[in-house]
Design a protein around this motif. Structure first.
Motif, PDB file in Angstrom:
ATOM      1  N   GLY A  44      12.161   2.188 -10.431  1.00 26.93           N
ATOM      2  CA  GLY A  44      12.642   0.785  -9.716  1.00 26.93           C
ATOM      3  C   GLY A  44      11.906  -0.002  -9.103  1.00 26.93           C
ATOM      4  N   VAL A  45      10.654  -0.111  -9.517  1.00 27.66           N
ATOM      5  CA  VAL A  45       9.604  -0.916  -8.807  1.00 27.66           C
ATOM      6  C   VAL A  45       9.153  -2.102  -9.740  1.00 27.66           C
ATOM      7  CG1 VAL A  45       8.971   1.138  -7.195  1.00 27.66           C
ATOM      8  CG2 VAL A  45       7.626   0.835  -9.312  1.00 27.66           C
ATOM      9  N   SER A  46       8.281  -2.834  -9.083  1.00 31.14           N
ATOM     10  CA  SER A  46       7.714  -3.884 -10.214  1.00 31.14           C
ATOM     11  C   SER A  46       6.388  -3.324 -10.790  1.00 31.14           C
ATOM     12  CB  SER A  46       7.296  -5.047  -9.466  1.00 31.14           C
ATOM     13  OG  SER A  46       6.035  -4.800  -8.635  1.00 31.14           O
ATOM     14  N   ARG A  47       5.952  -3.812 -11.746  1.00 31.46           N
ATOM     15  CA  ARG A  47       4.781  -3.296 -12.473  1.00 31.46           C
ATOM     16  C   ARG A  47       3.393  -3.318 -11.586  1.00 31.46           C
ATOM     17  NH1 ARG A  47       5.032  -5.742 -18.531  1.00 31.46           N
ATOM     18  NH2 ARG A  47       3.300  -4.363 -18.870  1.00 31.46           N
ATOM     19  N   ALA A  48       3.601  -4.032 -10.748  1.00 35.25           N
ATOM     20  CA  ALA A  48       1.972  -4.063 -10.022  1.00 35.25           C
ATOM     21  C   ALA A  48       1.426  -2.898  -9.364  1.00 35.25           C
ATOM     22  CB  ALA A  48       2.083  -5.275  -8.948  1.00 35.25           C
ATOM     23  N   PRO A  49       2.684  -2.161  -8.606  1.00 33.16           N
ATOM     24  CA  PRO A  49       2.029  -0.965  -7.951  1.00 33.16           C
ATOM     25  C   PRO A  49       1.923   0.146  -9.189  1.00 33.16           C
ATOM     26  CG  PRO A  49       4.400  -1.604  -7.475  1.00 33.16           C
ATOM     27  CD  PRO A  49       4.090  -2.739  -8.029  1.00 33.16           C
ATOM     28  N   VAL A  50       2.696  -0.128 -10.060  1.00 28.40           N
ATOM     29  CA  VAL A  50       2.522   1.144 -11.218  1.00 28.40           C
ATOM     30  C   VAL A  50       1.080   0.917 -11.424  1.00 28.40           C
ATOM     31  CG1 VAL A  50       3.101   1.954 -13.481  1.00 28.40           C
ATOM     32  CG2 VAL A  50       4.845   1.058 -11.765  1.00 28.40           C
ATOM     33  N   ARG A  51       0.512  -0.407 -11.895  1.00 29.20           N
ATOM     34  CA  ARG A  51      -0.767  -0.421 -12.342  1.00 29.20           C
ATOM     35  C   ARG A  51      -1.882  -0.108 -11.400  1.00 29.20           C
ATOM     36  NH1 ARG A  51      -0.180  -5.735 -12.682  1.00 29.20           N
ATOM     37  NH2 ARG A  51       0.961  -5.470 -14.777  1.00 29.20           N
ATOM     38  N   GLU A  52      -1.405  -0.272 -10.045  1.00 28.53           N
ATOM     39  CA  GLU A  52      -2.398  -0.003  -9.005  1.00 28.53           C
ATOM     40  C   GLU A  52      -2.642   1.559  -8.929  1.00 28.53           C
ATOM     41  OE1 GLU A  52      -1.258  -1.723  -5.630  1.00 28.53           O
ATOM     42  OE2 GLU A  52      -1.379  -3.787  -6.442  1.00 28.53           O
ATOM     43  N   ALA A  53      -1.111   2.109  -9.043  1.00 27.75           N
ATOM     44  CA  ALA A  53      -1.267   3.598  -9.103  1.00 27.75           C
ATOM     45  C   ALA A  53      -2.050   4.271 -10.216  1.00 27.75           C
ATOM     46  CB  ALA A  53       0.228   4.128  -8.976  1.00 27.75           C
ATOM     47  N   LEU A  54      -1.954   3.731 -11.276  1.00 27.25           N
ATOM     48  CA  LEU A  54      -2.609   4.126 -12.621  1.00 27.25           C
ATOM     49  C   LEU A  54      -3.953   4.225 -12.377  1.00 27.25           C
ATOM     50  CD1 LEU A  54      -0.175   3.157 -15.486  1.00 27.25           C
ATOM     51  CD2 LEU A  54      -0.539   5.491 -14.498  1.00 27.25           C
ATOM     52  N   ALA A  55      -4.412   3.116 -11.624  1.00 28.46           N
ATOM     53  CA  ALA A  55      -5.975   2.821 -11.626  1.00 28.46           C
ATOM     54  C   ALA A  55      -6.428   3.853 -10.727  1.00 28.46           C
ATOM     55  CB  ALA A  55      -6.150   1.489 -10.985  1.00 28.46           C
ATOM     56  N   ARG A  56      -5.741   4.106  -9.283  1.00 28.23           N
ATOM     57  CA  ARG A  56      -6.169   5.563  -8.526  1.00 28.23           C
ATOM     58  C   ARG A  56      -6.044   6.714  -9.283  1.00 28.23           C
ATOM     59  NH1 ARG A  56      -2.716   4.592  -3.064  1.00 28.23           N
ATOM     60  NH2 ARG A  56      -3.379   2.413  -2.237  1.00 28.23           N
ATOM     61  N   LEU A  57      -5.181   6.966 -10.361  1.00 31.59           N
ATOM     62  CA  LEU A  57      -5.114   8.284 -10.816  1.00 31.59           C
ATOM     63  C   LEU A  57      -6.484   8.543 -11.962  1.00 31.59           C
ATOM     64  CD1 LEU A  57      -1.450   8.545 -11.111  1.00 31.59           C
ATOM     65  CD2 LEU A  57      -2.535   9.803  -9.971  1.00 31.59           C
ATOM     66  N   ALA A  58      -6.611   7.122 -12.350  1.00 35.03           N
ATOM     67  CA  ALA A  58      -7.841   7.398 -13.340  1.00 35.03           C
ATOM     68  C   ALA A  58      -9.278   7.764 -12.446  1.00 35.03           C
ATOM     69  CB  ALA A  58      -8.006   5.799 -13.971  1.00 35.03           C
ATOM     70  N   GLN A  59      -9.196   7.119 -11.256  1.00 32.26           N
ATOM     71  CA  GLN A  59     -10.281   7.413 -10.517  1.00 32.26           C
ATOM     72  C   GLN A  59     -10.382   8.942  -9.943  1.00 32.26           C
ATOM     73  OE1 GLN A  59      -9.714   4.790  -6.955  1.00 32.26           O
ATOM     74  NE2 GLN A  59     -11.064   3.338  -8.036  1.00 32.26           N
ATOM     75  N   ARG A  60      -9.292   9.457  -9.998  1.00 28.55           N
ATOM     76  CA  ARG A  60      -9.062  10.811  -9.542  1.00 28.55           C
ATOM     77  C   ARG A  60      -9.212  11.932 -10.679  1.00 28.55           C
ATOM     78  NH1 ARG A  60      -6.295  12.313  -4.806  1.00 28.55           N
ATOM     79  NH2 ARG A  60      -5.444  14.234  -5.671  1.00 28.55           N
ATOM     80  N   GLN A 117       0.703  -1.165   0.120  1.00 23.34           N
ATOM     81  CA  GLN A 117      -0.130   0.216   0.041  1.00 23.34           C
ATOM     82  C   GLN A 117       0.911   1.299   0.067  1.00 23.34           C
ATOM     83  OE1 GLN A 117      -2.853   0.186   3.146  1.00 23.34           O
ATOM     84  NE2 GLN A 117      -3.498   2.137   2.492  1.00 23.34           N
ATOM     85  N   GLY A 118       1.871   1.429   0.809  1.00 23.58           N
ATOM     86  CA  GLY A 118       2.740   2.239   1.050  1.00 23.58           C
ATOM     87  C   GLY A 118       3.501   2.722  -0.590  1.00 23.58           C
ATOM     88  N   LEU A 119       3.757   1.365  -1.046  1.00 23.94           N
ATOM     89  CA  LEU A 119       4.722   1.527  -2.228  1.00 23.94           C
ATOM     90  C   LEU A 119       3.683   2.105  -3.347  1.00 23.94           C
ATOM     91  CD1 LEU A 119       7.399   1.155  -3.756  1.00 23.94           C
ATOM     92  CD2 LEU A 119       6.585  -1.465  -4.289  1.00 23.94           C
ATOM     93  N   THR A 120       2.306   1.663  -3.450  1.00 22.61           N
ATOM     94  CA  THR A 120       1.557   2.055  -4.495  1.00 22.61           C
ATOM     95  C   THR A 120       1.236   3.844  -4.286  1.00 22.61           C
ATOM     96  OG1 THR A 120       0.248   0.067  -4.460  1.00 22.61           O
ATOM     97  CG2 THR A 120      -0.871   1.937  -5.454  1.00 22.61           C
ATOM     98  N   GLU A 121       1.106   3.970  -3.041  1.00 22.40           N
ATOM     99  CA  GLU A 121       1.004   5.504  -2.570  1.00 22.40           C
ATOM    100  C   GLU A 121       2.285   6.416  -3.309  1.00 22.40           C
ATOM    101  OE1 GLU A 121      -0.809   9.026  -1.149  1.00 22.40           O
ATOM    102  OE2 GLU A 121      -1.672   7.011  -1.324  1.00 22.40           O
ATOM    103  N   ALA A 122       3.359   5.918  -3.093  1.00 21.19           N
ATOM    104  CA  ALA A 122       4.435   6.689  -3.346  1.00 21.19           C
ATOM    105  C   ALA A 122       4.641   6.748  -4.745  1.00 21.19           C
ATOM    106  CB  ALA A 122       5.736   5.996  -2.989  1.00 21.19           C
TER     107      ALA A 122
END
Length: 221
Positions: free
Chosen positions: A47-63, A12-17
């Motif tokens: 320098g992260v895996s694709r999973a938190p990037v995918r989750e972050a993009l989903a959050r930004l889509a909601q915003r 969760q913290g990584l996705t937020e970052a």
């Protein structure tokens, strides 16, 4: 340094970052409106895996900052006239309410910073820097809404403001004067503790800005 000073970084913290890193890149113009966002490229750069990037993009889509299109990918949102019109309709409701609440409360000691922001907006307008004037105008509104004392109201306004900032670069290309003088009338209504006058002054001020933002997205599109 003693071990265990920092807690383990959770998913969760990584996705937020990652979300905040992408958000800043969008709002600062390093990722332009309409630009495609490639998960693999972002994950490599951060320098992260694709999973938190995918989750972050989903959050930004909601915003409302990015949009995912089937079989095409994810892109930074490009605002159109209808989008700007809707956002300003919401600004009138939220900021008019905030101005009315502040006038009713009569917190005159809280006006000093608003006055500084209004002066900064007017100074930017005097040198024909519409983009900077719009930034100061949004800062004025953020502080005004914050003074209304509702965390939910402020959170809604912040998301709205983020979306509107997508069109900021277009204002700088217009070469038109910014309508910053309306903030003085808002402040006058707050000083006289007149809730309805404060609401009307904010609505009138935003109507002038709305026309300029609509020109920016229409001519920039």
């Amino acid at each position: 340094m003693t071990e265990g000073v920092f807690p383990a970084l959770t998913r969760q913290g990584l996705t937020e970052a990652v979300e905040q890193a992408i958000r800043r890149a969008i709002l600062e113009g390093r990722l332009a409106a309409g630009e495609r966002l490639v998960e693999a490229r972002i994950s490599e750069e951060l320098g992260v895996s694709r999973a938190p990037v995918r989750e972050a993009l989903a959050r930004l889509a909601q915003r409302g900052l990015v949009v995912s299109l089937a079989n095409r990918g994810t892109f930074v949102v490009r605002l159109g006239p209808e989008d700007v019109g809707e956002l300003f309709t919401l600004r009138v409701l939220l900021e008019g309410h905030a101005a009315s609440c502040l006038a009713s409360a009569g917190q005159l000691t809280e006006l000093a910073y608003l006055e500084q922001l209004a002066e900064s907006a007017q100074e930017a307008a005097r040198v024909d820097n519409a983009e900077a004037a719009a930034e100061r105008d949004l800062e004025f509104s953020a502080h005004l809404v914050g003074l209304a004392g509702s965390r939910r109201l402020l959170r809604i306004w912040q998301e709205l403001s983020d979306q509107l900032r997508l069109a900021l670069p277009g204002l700088g290309r217009l070469g038109s004067p910014a309508p910053a003088e309306g903030l003085r009338r808002v402040l006058d209504a707050l000083r006289t503790r007149d809730p309805e006058a404060a609401r009307r002054a904010m609505a009138d001020h935003l109507a002038r800005w709305r026309a300029l933002w609509l020109r920016a997205v229409s001519e920039g599109g």
